[in-house]
Design a protein around this motif. Structure first.
Motif, short mmCIF file in Angstrom:
data_model
loop_
_atom_site.label_atom_id
_atom_site.label_comp_id
_atom_site.label_asym_id
_atom_site.label_seq_id
_atom_site.Cartn_x
_atom_site.Cartn_y
_atom_site.Cartn_z
N LEU A 137 56.77 -21.75 85.32
CA LEU A 137 56.85 -22.97 84.49
C LEU A 137 59.09 -22.64 84.16
O LEU A 137 59.73 -23.42 84.46
N LYS A 138 58.62 -21.91 83.18
CA LYS A 138 59.73 -21.38 82.19
C LYS A 138 60.03 -20.18 82.30
O LYS A 138 58.81 -19.29 82.45
N GLN A 139 61.02 -19.09 82.43
CA GLN A 139 61.49 -18.16 81.43
C GLN A 139 62.56 -17.95 81.51
O GLN A 139 63.72 -18.58 81.66
N GLY A 140 63.18 -16.84 80.29
CA GLY A 140 63.91 -16.64 79.48
C GLY A 140 64.02 -15.67 78.45
O GLY A 140 63.09 -15.09 78.35
N ARG A 141 64.90 -15.67 77.26
CA ARG A 141 64.13 -15.69 76.45
C ARG A 141 64.61 -15.96 75.16
O ARG A 141 65.00 -16.77 74.99
N ASP A 142 63.59 -15.55 74.16
CA ASP A 142 63.76 -16.83 73.07
C ASP A 142 64.10 -16.58 71.92
O ASP A 142 65.15 -15.61 72.29
N SER A 143 64.33 -17.15 70.58
CA SER A 143 65.36 -17.02 69.78
C SER A 143 65.34 -15.69 68.83
O SER A 143 66.07 -15.55 68.37
N GLU A 144 64.30 -14.77 69.42
CA GLU A 144 64.16 -13.45 68.78
C GLU A 144 64.81 -12.90 69.65
O GLU A 144 64.37 -11.10 69.10
N GLY A 145 65.04 -13.09 71.33
CA GLY A 145 65.49 -11.71 71.91
C GLY A 145 63.71 -11.65 72.65
O GLY A 145 64.76 -10.72 73.94
N LYS A 146 63.03 -12.15 72.74
CA LYS A 146 62.10 -11.79 73.09
C LYS A 146 62.35 -12.24 75.23
O LYS A 146 62.43 -13.63 74.77
N TYR A 147 62.07 -11.60 76.20
CA TYR A 147 61.86 -12.78 77.02
C TYR A 147 60.13 -12.71 77.85
O TYR A 147 59.65 -11.94 77.30
N TYR A 148 60.22 -13.92 77.73
CA TYR A 148 58.83 -15.02 78.13
C TYR A 148 59.32 -15.52 79.33
O TYR A 148 59.67 -15.66 80.59
N ILE A 149 57.78 -15.59 79.72
CA ILE A 149 57.34 -16.17 80.99
C ILE A 149 56.14 -17.09 81.47
O ILE A 149 54.94 -16.82 80.48
N HIS A 150 56.18 -18.25 81.03
CA HIS A 150 55.00 -18.93 81.06
C HIS A 150 55.34 -19.65 82.40
O HIS A 150 55.90 -20.00 83.60
N ALA A 151 53.49 -19.51 82.48
CA ALA A 151 53.39 -19.68 83.86
C ALA A 151 51.61 -20.30 84.23
O ALA A 151 51.56 -20.44 83.28
N PHE A 152 51.09 -21.00 85.51
CA PHE A 152 50.56 -21.92 85.47
C PHE A 152 49.56 -21.79 86.80
O PHE A 152 50.17 -21.62 87.66
N LYS A 153 48.38 -21.51 86.51
CA LYS A 153 47.09 -21.03 87.69
C LYS A 153 47.02 -22.40 88.47
O LYS A 153 46.35 -23.75 88.39
N ILE A 208 56.86 -8.30 87.76
CA ILE A 208 55.57 -9.56 86.77
C ILE A 208 55.49 -10.66 87.39
O ILE A 208 54.73 -11.18 87.75
N CYS A 209 56.64 -11.42 88.33
CA CYS A 209 56.40 -12.75 88.86
C CYS A 209 56.10 -12.49 89.84
O CYS A 209 55.29 -13.44 90.66
N SER A 210 56.04 -11.60 89.96
CA SER A 210 55.54 -11.20 91.99
C SER A 210 53.51 -11.08 91.93
O SER A 210 52.88 -11.71 93.16
N PHE A 211 53.36 -10.62 90.77
CA PHE A 211 51.54 -10.46 90.16
C PHE A 211 51.55 -12.11 90.60
O PHE A 211 50.12 -12.24 90.68
N LEU A 212 51.97 -12.84 89.91
CA LEU A 212 51.84 -14.17 89.23
C LEU A 212 52.42 -14.89 90.29
O LEU A 212 50.68 -16.10 90.79
N TYR A 213 52.16 -14.72 91.44
CA TYR A 213 52.74 -15.37 92.42
C TYR A 213 51.84 -15.25 93.59
O TYR A 213 50.74 -16.11 94.29
N ASP A 214 51.72 -14.13 93.11
CA ASP A 214 50.95 -12.80 94.04
C ASP A 214 49.34 -13.02 94.15
O ASP A 214 48.09 -14.06 94.32
N SER A 257 49.03 -2.35 85.15
CA SER A 257 48.00 -2.15 85.79
C SER A 257 47.21 -3.07 84.66
O SER A 257 46.66 -4.11 85.43
N ASN A 258 47.62 -3.21 83.43
CA ASN A 258 47.23 -3.70 82.76
C ASN A 258 47.39 -5.79 82.44
O ASN A 258 46.31 -5.83 82.81
N ILE A 259 48.75 -5.93 83.04
CA ILE A 259 48.98 -7.05 83.33
C ILE A 259 48.35 -7.38 84.48
O ILE A 259 47.87 -8.91 84.70
N TYR A 260 48.55 -6.78 85.52
CA TYR A 260 47.55 -7.21 86.50
C TYR A 260 46.17 -7.40 86.99
O TYR A 260 45.96 -8.26 87.15
N ASP A 261 45.98 -6.96 85.76
CA ASP A 261 44.10 -6.88 85.22
C ASP A 261 43.97 -8.58 84.52
O ASP A 261 43.39 -9.27 84.45
N TYR A 262 44.71 -8.76 83.58
CA TYR A 262 44.80 -9.50 81.93
C TYR A 262 44.99 -10.95 83.34
O TYR A 262 44.21 -11.72 82.59
#
Length: 78
Positions: free
Chosen positions: A60-76, A48-54, A18-23
């Protein structure tokens, strides 16, 4: 053009979705948005990807960074 960033630590629960969707509603056309997730499942990534597409984002890009965190970079787009 602004760049918004959100970091979620721990397991994602219903209130987190809910917080992600609102943000992402705050992000305006032509702005960038990045989300970093410490503990994530394939279902969470799909949700989360569904939220973004909606909300008219292009992922633009998604995957794991050097610290093991999963990231999603997007553009509105709209």
């Amino acid at each position: 053009m602004s760049h918004y960033t959100m970091e979620v630590s721990g397991t994602i629960g219903l209130s987190d979705y809910s917080n992600i969707y609102d943000y992402i509603d705050v992000v305006d056309t032509n702005d960038k948005f990045s989300i970093y997730l410490n503990e994530v499942t394939e279902d969470s990534i799909s949700m989360i990807c569904s939220f973004l597409y909606d909300k008219d984002f292009q992922i633009l890009k998604q995957g794991r960074d050097s610290e093991g965190k999963y990231y999603i970079h997007a553009f509105k787009t709209k």
